[in-house]
Design a protein around this motif. Structure first.
Motif, mmCIF file in Angstrom:
data_model
loop_
_atom_site.group_PDB
_atom_site.id
_atom_site.type_symbol
_atom_site.label_atom_id
_atom_site.label_comp_id
_atom_site.label_asym_id
_atom_site.label_seq_id
_atom_site.Cartn_x
_atom_site.Cartn_y
_atom_site.Cartn_z
ATOM 1 N N LEU A 63 37.971 53.207 56.246
ATOM 2 C CA LEU A 63 37.267 52.433 55.104
ATOM 3 C C LEU A 63 37.878 52.686 53.878
ATOM 4 O O LEU A 63 38.323 51.708 53.066
ATOM 5 C CB LEU A 63 35.695 53.280 55.117
ATOM 6 N N SER A 64 38.481 53.756 53.916
ATOM 7 C CA SER A 64 39.386 53.971 52.505
ATOM 8 C C SER A 64 40.554 53.053 52.666
ATOM 9 O O SER A 64 41.072 52.732 51.505
ATOM 10 C CB SER A 64 39.789 55.400 52.430
ATOM 11 N N THR A 65 41.131 52.919 53.617
ATOM 12 C CA THR A 65 42.434 51.970 53.695
ATOM 13 C C THR A 65 41.973 50.620 53.472
ATOM 14 O O THR A 65 42.497 49.846 52.665
ATOM 15 C CB THR A 65 43.083 51.975 54.961
ATOM 16 N N LEU A 83 46.458 42.562 41.755
ATOM 17 C CA LEU A 83 47.488 41.672 41.989
ATOM 18 C C LEU A 83 46.897 40.382 41.664
ATOM 19 O O LEU A 83 47.733 39.567 41.056
ATOM 20 C CB LEU A 83 48.086 41.670 43.504
ATOM 21 N N SER A 84 45.699 39.804 41.849
ATOM 22 C CA SER A 84 45.185 38.768 41.556
ATOM 23 C C SER A 84 44.922 38.691 39.942
ATOM 24 O O SER A 84 45.500 37.751 39.306
ATOM 25 C CB SER A 84 43.750 38.551 42.114
ATOM 26 N N ALA A 85 44.655 39.953 39.266
ATOM 27 C CA ALA A 85 44.322 39.777 37.918
ATOM 28 C C ALA A 85 45.512 39.864 37.247
ATOM 29 O O ALA A 85 45.961 39.021 36.257
ATOM 30 C CB ALA A 85 43.396 41.200 37.658
ATOM 31 N N THR A 96 43.198 48.358 50.111
ATOM 32 C CA THR A 96 43.891 47.128 50.105
ATOM 33 C C THR A 96 43.082 45.932 49.306
ATOM 34 O O THR A 96 43.712 45.270 48.798
ATOM 35 C CB THR A 96 43.680 46.668 51.516
ATOM 36 N N ARG A 97 41.639 46.215 49.332
ATOM 37 C CA ARG A 97 40.968 45.209 48.547
ATOM 38 C C ARG A 97 41.258 45.381 47.140
ATOM 39 O O ARG A 97 41.404 44.419 46.324
ATOM 40 C CB ARG A 97 39.438 45.335 48.608
ATOM 41 N N ASN A 98 41.273 46.664 46.681
ATOM 42 C CA ASN A 98 41.475 47.094 45.110
ATOM 43 C C ASN A 98 43.011 46.525 44.712
ATOM 44 O O ASN A 98 43.108 46.111 43.807
ATOM 45 C CB ASN A 98 41.512 48.531 44.933
#
Length: 59
Positions: free
Chosen positions: A6-8, A19-21, A12-14
């Motif tokens: 779950l932490s991985t 990167l999107s921001a 990845t989502r963060n």
């Protein structure tokens, strides 16, 4: 078989959000600089009118 924790997945989502921001800020900055310093008065005046119609103060 690879197991993702779950932490991985959260990291990845963060990372994707950051990167999107950053990409959006860079693209926005380039657009503002390009239009703001455009040699063509038509391009500059169009963006100027758009800012006023969006009730965004520019001067």
């Amino acid at each position: 078989m690879t197991t993702l924790s779950l932490s991985t997945l959260t990291e990845t989502r963060n990372l994707r959000q950051v990167l999107s921001a950053v990409s959006a800020m860079v693209l926005g900055g380039l657009l503002i600089l390009t239009v703001g310093f455009a040699p063509l008065d038509t391009v500059h005046n169009t963006s100027h009118d758009t800012r006023h119609s969006a009730n965004f103060p520019c001067h």
